[in-house]
Structure formats: C-alpha cells, structure tokens
Design a protein around this motif. Structure first.
Motif, PDB file in Angstrom:
ATOM      1  N   ASP A  33      66.738  89.333   6.296  1.00 38.45           N
ATOM      2  CA  ASP A  33      66.303  87.949   6.449  1.00 38.45           C
ATOM      3  C   ASP A  33      66.239  87.535   7.920  1.00 38.45           C
ATOM      4  N   SER A  34      66.689  88.407   8.778  1.00 36.31           N
ATOM      5  CA  SER A  34      66.693  88.108  10.204  1.00 36.31           C
ATOM      6  C   SER A  34      65.292  88.240  10.797  1.00 36.31           C
ATOM      7  N   PHE A  35      65.031  87.463  11.838  1.00 40.43           N
ATOM      8  CA  PHE A  35      63.767  87.582  12.563  1.00 40.43           C
ATOM      9  C   PHE A  35      63.631  88.984  13.143  1.00 40.43           C
ATOM     10  N   TRP A  36      64.767  89.625  13.417  1.00 39.48           N
ATOM     11  CA  TRP A  36      64.775  90.945  14.028  1.00 39.48           C
ATOM     12  C   TRP A  36      64.997  92.041  12.975  1.00 39.48           C
ATOM     13  N   TRP A  37      64.473  91.821  11.770  1.00 35.26           N
ATOM     14  CA  TRP A  37      64.750  92.740  10.677  1.00 35.26           C
ATOM     15  C   TRP A  37      64.323  94.170  10.994  1.00 35.26           C
ATOM     16  N   GLU A  38      63.199  94.352  11.671  1.00 38.24           N
ATOM     17  CA  GLU A  38      62.730  95.709  11.979  1.00 38.24           C
ATOM     18  C   GLU A  38      63.711  96.423  12.905  1.00 38.24           C
ATOM     19  N   ARG A  39      64.204  95.688  13.875  1.00 40.28           N
ATOM     20  CA  ARG A  39      65.192  96.259  14.786  1.00 40.28           C
ATOM     21  C   ARG A  39      66.474  96.598  14.035  1.00 40.28           C
ATOM     22  N   ARG A  40      66.853  95.737  13.069  1.00 39.80           N
ATOM     23  CA  ARG A  40      68.074  95.992  12.295  1.00 39.80           C
ATOM     24  C   ARG A  40      67.936  97.244  11.431  1.00 39.80           C
ATOM     25  N   VAL A  41      66.754  97.441  10.859  1.00 38.04           N
ATOM     26  CA  VAL A  41      66.537  98.631  10.035  1.00 38.04           C
ATOM     27  C   VAL A  41      66.595  99.890  10.894  1.00 38.04           C
ATOM     28  N   LYS A  42      66.004  99.825  12.081  1.00 42.81           N
ATOM     29  CA  LYS A  42      66.061 100.984  12.974  1.00 42.81           C
ATOM     30  C   LYS A  42      67.494 101.278  13.398  1.00 42.81           C
ATOM     31  N   LYS A  43      68.246 100.236  13.666  1.00 42.29           N
ATOM     32  CA  LYS A  43      69.653 100.423  14.031  1.00 42.29           C
ATOM     33  C   LYS A  43      70.418 101.060  12.881  1.00 42.29           C
ATOM     34  N   ALA A  44      70.126 100.619  11.672  1.00 38.42           N
ATOM     35  CA  ALA A  44      70.760 101.212  10.498  1.00 38.42           C
ATOM     36  C   ALA A  44      70.372 102.681  10.368  1.00 38.42           C
ATOM     37  N   GLY A  45      69.112 102.997  10.621  1.00 39.53           N
ATOM     38  CA  GLY A  45      68.654 104.381  10.553  1.00 39.53           C
ATOM     39  C   GLY A  45      69.390 105.269  11.549  1.00 39.53           C
ATOM     40  N   ARG A  46      69.566 104.771  12.756  1.00 40.49           N
ATOM     41  CA  ARG A  46      70.300 105.543  13.763  1.00 40.49           C
ATOM     42  C   ARG A  46      71.739 105.781  13.320  1.00 40.49           C
ATOM     43  N   ALA A  47      72.366 104.729  12.756  1.00 41.91           N
ATOM     44  CA  ALA A  47      73.754 104.857  12.321  1.00 41.91           C
ATOM     45  C   ALA A  47      73.877 105.870  11.178  1.00 41.91           C
ATOM     46  N   LEU A  48      72.933 105.863  10.273  1.00 35.39           N
ATOM     47  CA  LEU A  48      72.971 106.804   9.167  1.00 35.39           C
ATOM     48  C   LEU A  48      72.801 108.240   9.661  1.00 35.39           C
ATOM     49  N   PHE A  49      71.857 108.435  10.558  1.00 30.69           N
ATOM     50  CA  PHE A  49      71.616 109.779  11.085  1.00 30.69           C
ATOM     51  C   PHE A  49      72.825 110.288  11.862  1.00 30.69           C
ATOM     52  N   CYS A  64      60.370  99.971   4.101  1.00 32.67           N
ATOM     53  CA  CYS A  64      60.475 100.382   5.506  1.00 32.67           C
ATOM     54  C   CYS A  64      60.737 101.866   5.702  1.00 32.67           C
ATOM     55  N   TRP A  65      60.276 102.714   4.802  1.00 36.10           N
ATOM     56  CA  TRP A  65      60.539 104.132   4.980  1.00 36.10           C
ATOM     57  C   TRP A  65      59.973 104.697   6.279  1.00 36.10           C
ATOM     58  N   PRO A  66      58.812 104.243   6.752  1.00 32.51           N
ATOM     59  CA  PRO A  66      58.340 104.771   8.044  1.00 32.51           C
ATOM     60  C   PRO A  66      59.344 104.567   9.171  1.00 32.51           C
ATOM     61  N   LEU A  67      60.107 103.462   9.125  1.00 28.25           N
ATOM     62  CA  LEU A  67      61.098 103.219  10.168  1.00 28.25           C
ATOM     63  C   LEU A  67      62.256 104.205  10.043  1.00 28.25           C
ATOM     64  N   LEU A  68      62.701 104.465   8.820  1.00 28.13           N
ATOM     65  CA  LEU A  68      63.815 105.401   8.628  1.00 28.13           C
ATOM     66  C   LEU A  68      63.388 106.849   8.887  1.00 28.13           C
ATOM     67  N   SER A  69      62.145 107.165   8.558  1.00 27.39           N
ATOM     68  CA  SER A  69      61.694 108.551   8.743  1.00 27.39           C
ATOM     69  C   SER A  69      61.659 108.940  10.215  1.00 27.39           C
ATOM     70  N   GLU A  70      61.612 107.961  11.119  1.00 29.48           N
ATOM     71  CA  GLU A  70      61.668 108.256  12.556  1.00 29.48           C
ATOM     72  C   GLU A  70      62.972 108.952  12.924  1.00 29.48           C
ATOM     73  N   TYR A  71      63.994 108.773  12.100  1.00 30.56           N
ATOM     74  CA  TYR A  71      65.299 109.367  12.368  1.00 30.56           C
ATOM     75  C   TYR A  71      65.579 110.565  11.452  1.00 30.56           C
ATOM     76  N   GLY A  72      64.528 111.090  10.851  1.00 29.02           N
ATOM     77  CA  GLY A  72      64.685 112.255   9.985  1.00 29.02           C
ATOM     78  C   GLY A  72      65.304 111.958   8.641  1.00 29.02           C
ATOM     79  N   LEU A  73      65.256 110.697   8.233  1.00 24.76           N
ATOM     80  CA  LEU A  73      65.837 110.296   6.957  1.00 24.76           C
ATOM     81  C   LEU A  73      64.781 110.305   5.857  1.00 24.76           C
ATOM     82  N   ALA A  74      65.195 110.659   4.662  1.00 20.81           N
ATOM     83  CA  ALA A  74      64.267 110.733   3.532  1.00 20.81           C
ATOM     84  C   ALA A  74      64.948 110.191   2.287  1.00 20.81           C
ATOM     85  N   PRO A  75      64.177 109.752   1.306  1.00 19.91           N
ATOM     86  CA  PRO A  75      64.776 109.310   0.038  1.00 19.91           C
ATOM     87  C   PRO A  75      65.297 110.492  -0.757  1.00 19.91           C
TER      88      PRO A  75
END
Length: 226
Positions: A33-49, A64-75
């Motif tokens: 719900d944040s204005f910076w949601w895309e940045r938050r998802v990328k931050k989450a992706g980095r933390a998961l990786f 937002c799978w394209p954002l997570l896939s940048e960090y080598g994450l997959a479903p």
C-alpha cells in the motif's frame, strides 16, 4: 530454503525464519500500500535471496514476479505435486463425467514417456479399462512394456478417451477433457484440489500444497478433490 513473501506494513522485512504448517520458511513482509511499493518488493527480494531462498511462496494474484526474478527467485512449481496426484484426479474427472473407470480410456500425453508418466500408467492400469500413451519419445516402448507386464490394452491415439492427463505443454491435445499438469497455471478441467485442514486462505493454494507435499508436511490422505 523456501521463502514466503507476505503483504503488510509490520513484521520482518529482512527475513525471519518461521514455520508454515510445519514447513520452515524465510518470511519477509512488504508494504504494497506504500507509494514505494516497487522498492519494497525489491528490498524483500534481496532479503529472500541473501537468506538463501530460491523459491518463494507469495499471496494469490501476486503481480510482481519480474521484480523478484531479478534476484534469481522463482515460484514453487506445482507440476510435480499435481502429477503425483494425477491418478486420483483422472478418476475424479471420470466420475464427474459419469464414466465408469472400468469402461473408460484415459490418455496420457507428453513430450516423452518419463518416470512420472510410467508411474501414473502403472497405477491406472488396474483402475481403468484402456490407456493411450501419446509421447513422441519413449511412448511406444512404454506401451509395449505395459502390455507385456500387465496385459492392459494400450490403444492408438486416434481412439481417444474419456479423460486425458497432459504432462507437458508439447503434449498433443484431443477432444477429451484434459488435465494440464504443468506450469504455474495448471488447468484441472474444473476440478479443485485442496487440503481442508489448512487455513481458509491456504486450502487451495497449489504452490503451498506443493511445497508442503515436497517436504513431507502433507500426505495424500489429507487432500480432497471436488
């Protein structure tokens, strides 16, 4: 390590090890719900990786799978889980169509006759009247082996059937109702596979069911097909 991304403004954002129905997961929260949601998802992706996750469970409809896939994450791939349940799914599909299994033909189609198709064929041999094996690689060999081992009639593809199990996107389609048991958007031909003992929002989440099944936290007896 399986990761879990959840939505919300509170809780772990750098990764916290939790148990999800007994399954160890690395859970990270992102505020969509944040204005910076895309940045938050990328931050989450980095933390998961960085925490060692490579496959991630996400809320339904996650965009937002394209954002997570940048960090080598997959479903999580539900395909192997669904193929393991495919004999029961095939019988349920026949029942829904009003077709008696001992009078019915089931088609197994895919790019090749691998161990999954062989296992399913062996299981169905004692439950249906006929099988069709439609696989360009190894299909004829599997059909001959099934005839010799079980004496079950293996019909040519032109005969068709009352239901089909498709194991691969390159599998040939016929006119019979088909369960597409591959990819991240499988088609169960109107059937529903669930684990009733899980929480209401999780019971039909195929990715979650697949992860629980893979790691021995879910067994066939706990599943329901409707």
């Amino acid at each position: 390590m399986i990761g879990q991304l959840v939505f919300g403004s509170g809780g772990p954002r750098q990764g916290e090890r939790e148990k999800l129905y007994g399954l160890p997961v690395l859970r990270v929260r992102a505020d969509m719900d944040s204005f910076w949601w895309e940045r938050r998802v990328k931050k989450a992706g980095r933390a998961l990786f960085r925490g060692g996750a490579r496959r991630v469970l996400v809320p339904r409809g996650f965009p937002c799978w394209p954002l997570l896939s940048e960090y080598g994450l997959a479903p999580v791939d539900p395909g192997p889980f669904l193929r393991a349940q495919s004999p029961a799914l095939a019988l349920a599909l026949l029942e829904r169509r009003g077709a008696a299994p001992d009078r019915s033909t089931v088609v197994l189609c895919g790019a090749r006759a691998d161990w999954e198709m062989t296992r399913v064929a062996v299981t169905l041999c004692s439950q249906v009247r006929n099988l069709v094996i439609d696989a360009p690689k190894g299909g004829e060999e599997l059909a001959r082996w099934l005839r010799g081992e079980f004496g079950v009639p293996i019909l040519p593809r032109r005969e068709g059937g009352q239901a089909a199990l498709c194991f691969h996107p390159d599998g040939a389609r016929g006119e019979e109702p088909t369960l597409e048991l591959y990819g991240h958007a499988p088609d169960l031909a109107g059937l529903s596979l669930s684990a009733p003992h899980l929480g209401e929002g999780d019971r039909e989440d195929l990715d979650l069911l697949a992860a629980l099944y893979e790691f021995g936290r879910l067994n066939k007896e706990e599943l329901k097909i409707t």
